[in-house]
Design a protein around this motif. Structure first.
Motif, PDB file in Angstrom:
ATOM      1  N   ASP A  31     -11.702 -47.171  36.402  1.00  0.00           N
ATOM      2  CA  ASP A  31     -10.890 -46.342  37.293  1.00  0.00           C
ATOM      3  C   ASP A  31      -9.882 -47.152  38.099  1.00  0.00           C
ATOM      4  O   ASP A  31      -9.304 -46.645  39.058  1.00  0.00           O
ATOM      5  N   ALA A  49      -5.256 -42.029  34.058  1.00  0.00           N
ATOM      6  CA  ALA A  49      -4.586 -40.733  34.180  1.00  0.00           C
ATOM      7  C   ALA A  49      -4.958 -40.040  35.486  1.00  0.00           C
ATOM      8  O   ALA A  49      -4.093 -39.456  36.156  1.00  0.00           O
ATOM      9  N   SER A  50      -6.225 -40.110  35.876  1.00  0.00           N
ATOM     10  CA  SER A  50      -6.653 -39.432  37.108  1.00  0.00           C
ATOM     11  C   SER A  50      -5.952 -40.009  38.337  1.00  0.00           C
ATOM     12  O   SER A  50      -5.579 -39.280  39.254  1.00  0.00           O
ATOM     13  N   TYR A  52      -2.976 -41.527  38.336  1.00  0.00           N
ATOM     14  CA  TYR A  52      -1.569 -41.131  38.244  1.00  0.00           C
ATOM     15  C   TYR A  52      -1.394 -39.692  38.729  1.00  0.00           C
ATOM     16  O   TYR A  52      -0.469 -39.381  39.481  1.00  0.00           O
ATOM     17  N   GLU A  53      -2.305 -38.805  38.332  1.00  0.00           N
ATOM     18  CA  GLU A  53      -2.239 -37.410  38.760  1.00  0.00           C
ATOM     19  C   GLU A  53      -2.398 -37.301  40.275  1.00  0.00           C
ATOM     20  O   GLU A  53      -1.705 -36.511  40.928  1.00  0.00           O
ATOM     21  N   GLN A  54      -3.288 -38.105  40.853  1.00  0.00           N
ATOM     22  CA  GLN A  54      -3.458 -38.106  42.311  1.00  0.00           C
ATOM     23  C   GLN A  54      -2.188 -38.587  43.005  1.00  0.00           C
ATOM     24  O   GLN A  54      -1.792 -38.046  44.038  1.00  0.00           O
ATOM     25  N   LEU A  56       0.876 -38.290  41.892  1.00  0.00           N
ATOM     26  CA  LEU A  56       1.860 -37.209  41.807  1.00  0.00           C
ATOM     27  C   LEU A  56       1.566 -36.130  42.837  1.00  0.00           C
ATOM     28  O   LEU A  56       2.491 -35.598  43.473  1.00  0.00           O
ATOM     29  N   ASP A  57       0.294 -35.791  43.017  1.00  0.00           N
ATOM     30  CA  ASP A  57      -0.086 -34.804  44.033  1.00  0.00           C
ATOM     31  C   ASP A  57       0.302 -35.280  45.430  1.00  0.00           C
ATOM     32  O   ASP A  57       0.818 -34.507  46.246  1.00  0.00           O
ATOM     33  N   GLU A  60       4.044 -34.987  45.905  1.00  0.00           N
ATOM     34  CA  GLU A  60       4.420 -33.591  46.098  1.00  0.00           C
ATOM     35  C   GLU A  60       4.066 -33.147  47.522  1.00  0.00           C
ATOM     36  O   GLU A  60       4.862 -32.477  48.190  1.00  0.00           O
TER      37      GLU A  60
END
Length: 84
Positions: A31, A49-50, A52-54, A56-57, A60
């Motif tokens: 991780d 990926a997890s 990267y998604e965090q 991006l969140d 935003e």
């Protein structure tokens, strides 16, 4: 003048090693982010990926917070819940 490059990861791997066995690098990273080095300087970061998604969140959320702050001084309009 010496140029120093900070590395923002606990693990590093050369581009050559990443090419040799990308699956192993990803597996061993778990991780955590891995700094990809080119000539002993960070060229990129490999992040799960997890993570990267965090990120991006979070970006935003920061954009929405800035939008809300910028609209504080605007006139407000009262609306009844039944009108929505």
């Amino acid at each position: 003048m010496a140029i120093t490059n900070s590395i923002y990861a606990k693990a590093t791997v050369s581009i050559t090693e990443l090419r040799r066995n990308p699956g192993q690098v990803i597996e061993e990273a778990g991780d955590a982010a891995v700094a990809i080095l080119n000539h002993n300087r960070p060229a990129a970061y490999l992040v799960p990926a997890s993570v990267y998604e965090q990120l991006l969140d979070l970006l935003e959320d920061a954009e929405l917070a800035e939008l809300a702050r910028s609209r504080r001084s605007e006139a407000t309009i009262k609306v009844a819940l039944d009108e929505l």
